[in-house]
Design an enzyme around this catalytic site. Sequence first.
Site, PDB file in Angstrom:
ATOM      1  N   HIS A 242       0.839  -1.192   0.000  1.00 31.67           N
ATOM      2  CA  HIS A 242       0.000   0.000   0.000  1.00 31.67           C
ATOM      3  C   HIS A 242       0.881   1.251   0.000  1.00 31.67           C
ATOM      4  CE1 HIS A 242      -2.832  -3.017   1.823  1.00 31.67           C
ATOM      5  NE2 HIS A 242      -3.588  -2.498   0.878  1.00 31.67           N
ATOM      6  N   ASN A 243       2.200   1.067  -0.137  1.00 29.24           N
ATOM      7  CA  ASN A 243       3.168   2.161  -0.087  1.00 29.24           C
ATOM      8  C   ASN A 243       3.328   2.765  -1.477  1.00 29.24           C
ATOM      9  OD1 ASN A 243       5.628   3.648  -0.130  1.00 29.24           O
ATOM     10  ND2 ASN A 243       6.387   2.510   1.630  1.00 29.24           N
ATOM     11  N   ALA A 244       2.821   3.980  -1.677  1.00 33.51           N
ATOM     12  CA  ALA A 244       2.866   4.628  -2.995  1.00 33.51           C
ATOM     13  C   ALA A 244       4.299   4.869  -3.470  1.00 33.51           C
ATOM     14  CB  ALA A 244       2.101   5.950  -2.954  1.00 33.51           C
ATOM     15  N   HIS A 245       5.217   5.187  -2.530  1.00 36.14           N
ATOM     16  CA  HIS A 245       6.622   5.386  -2.898  1.00 36.14           C
ATOM     17  C   HIS A 245       7.201   4.107  -3.501  1.00 36.14           C
ATOM     18  CE1 HIS A 245       7.033   9.292  -0.996  1.00 36.14           C
ATOM     19  NE2 HIS A 245       6.525   8.810   0.124  1.00 36.14           N
TER      20      HIS A 245
ATOM     21  N   ASP B 292      10.230  -7.670   0.797  1.00 33.53           N
ATOM     22  CA  ASP B 292      10.477  -7.357   2.185  1.00 33.53           C
ATOM     23  C   ASP B 292      11.911  -6.891   2.214  1.00 33.53           C
ATOM     24  OD1 ASP B 292       9.202  -7.240   4.778  1.00 33.53           O
ATOM     25  OD2 ASP B 292      10.771  -8.610   5.426  1.00 33.53           O
TER      26      ASP B 292
ATOM     27  N   TYR C  46      15.056   4.432   5.416  1.00 32.60           N
ATOM     28  CA  TYR C  46      16.362   4.738   5.992  1.00 32.60           C
ATOM     29  C   TYR C  46      17.297   5.437   5.006  1.00 32.60           C
ATOM     30  CZ  TYR C  46      14.946   1.829   9.928  1.00 32.60           C
ATOM     31  OH  TYR C  46      14.280   1.322  11.025  1.00 32.60           O
ATOM     32  N   ASP C  47      16.808   5.786   3.817  1.00 34.42           N
ATOM     33  CA  ASP C  47      17.652   6.437   2.805  1.00 34.42           C
ATOM     34  C   ASP C  47      18.446   7.633   3.340  1.00 34.42           C
ATOM     35  OD1 ASP C  47      17.087   4.648   0.746  1.00 34.42           O
ATOM     36  OD2 ASP C  47      15.472   5.863  -0.079  1.00 34.42           O
TER      37      ASP C  47
END
Length: 195
Positions: free
Chosen positions: A10-13, A69, A154-155
Site C-alpha cells: 500500500h506504499n505509494a513510494h 520485504d 532509511y535512505d
Amino acid sequence: MTMHVVLASHNAHKIAEFQKILGRDVPDIVIEAYDGPEPVEDGASFDENALIKARAAAAHTSRVALADDSGISVDIMGGAPGIFSARWSGTREDSENRRLLLAQLADIPRQNRVAQFRCSIAIVDPSTGLEQVARGEWAGRVALQETGENGFGYDPIFVPDGYSVSSAELLPEVKNEISHRARAFRAAAPILQGL
C-alpha cells in the site's frame, strides 16, 4: 503483450519505485497497487515475509503477485533492525525509526557503522503455483546524521559504499540503478520474463 502484476504493498513510494525499475528491465510489465487486506508478517526472514505478502496478494486478486520485504541490517547490532526495520521504533514512522537507530549508534565511530540494505522479492503465480524469491543487497554504512530529501525509509541515513552522500541525496535514476531493490529486480527479471 503487456502483463499486469499486482504489487503487495500500500506504499505509494514503493509502487512508483518498482515501476521505474521494472520499466527498465522488463518494459512489458505494468505494476498495479494491491487493495486487499495486509497479512500478518510473522516470518523469520525477508524471504518468508515477502512470500507471505505475495501469496496473500495472489490469493486476493488471482493474479501474478510481487512482494518485497526489505530493510537495513547493521553489523555491530547483529543484523538489526533487519526484518523489523519498518517498525523499529514501535511505529511505522520513517522519521522515528531513523531517529531511534541514530540514537542507538550515537557512540559508534564511523568505521564501525557498516550496514547493508537487503531486499527479497517474492513472485507468486497462482495459475501455475510458481513461488520464487530473488534477492539484492546494497552495502554501505549508517551516517552520523540525516541528509537528503529523495527516497524514503532509511535512505537519509544510509551512505552506500563508494559514495560520500546518503542514498536520499542520490538522483532517483542513480539509486534505481544500484539499490538493493534494483539488484533484486535484476535477479527477478528472468523469472518474470518466463511467465
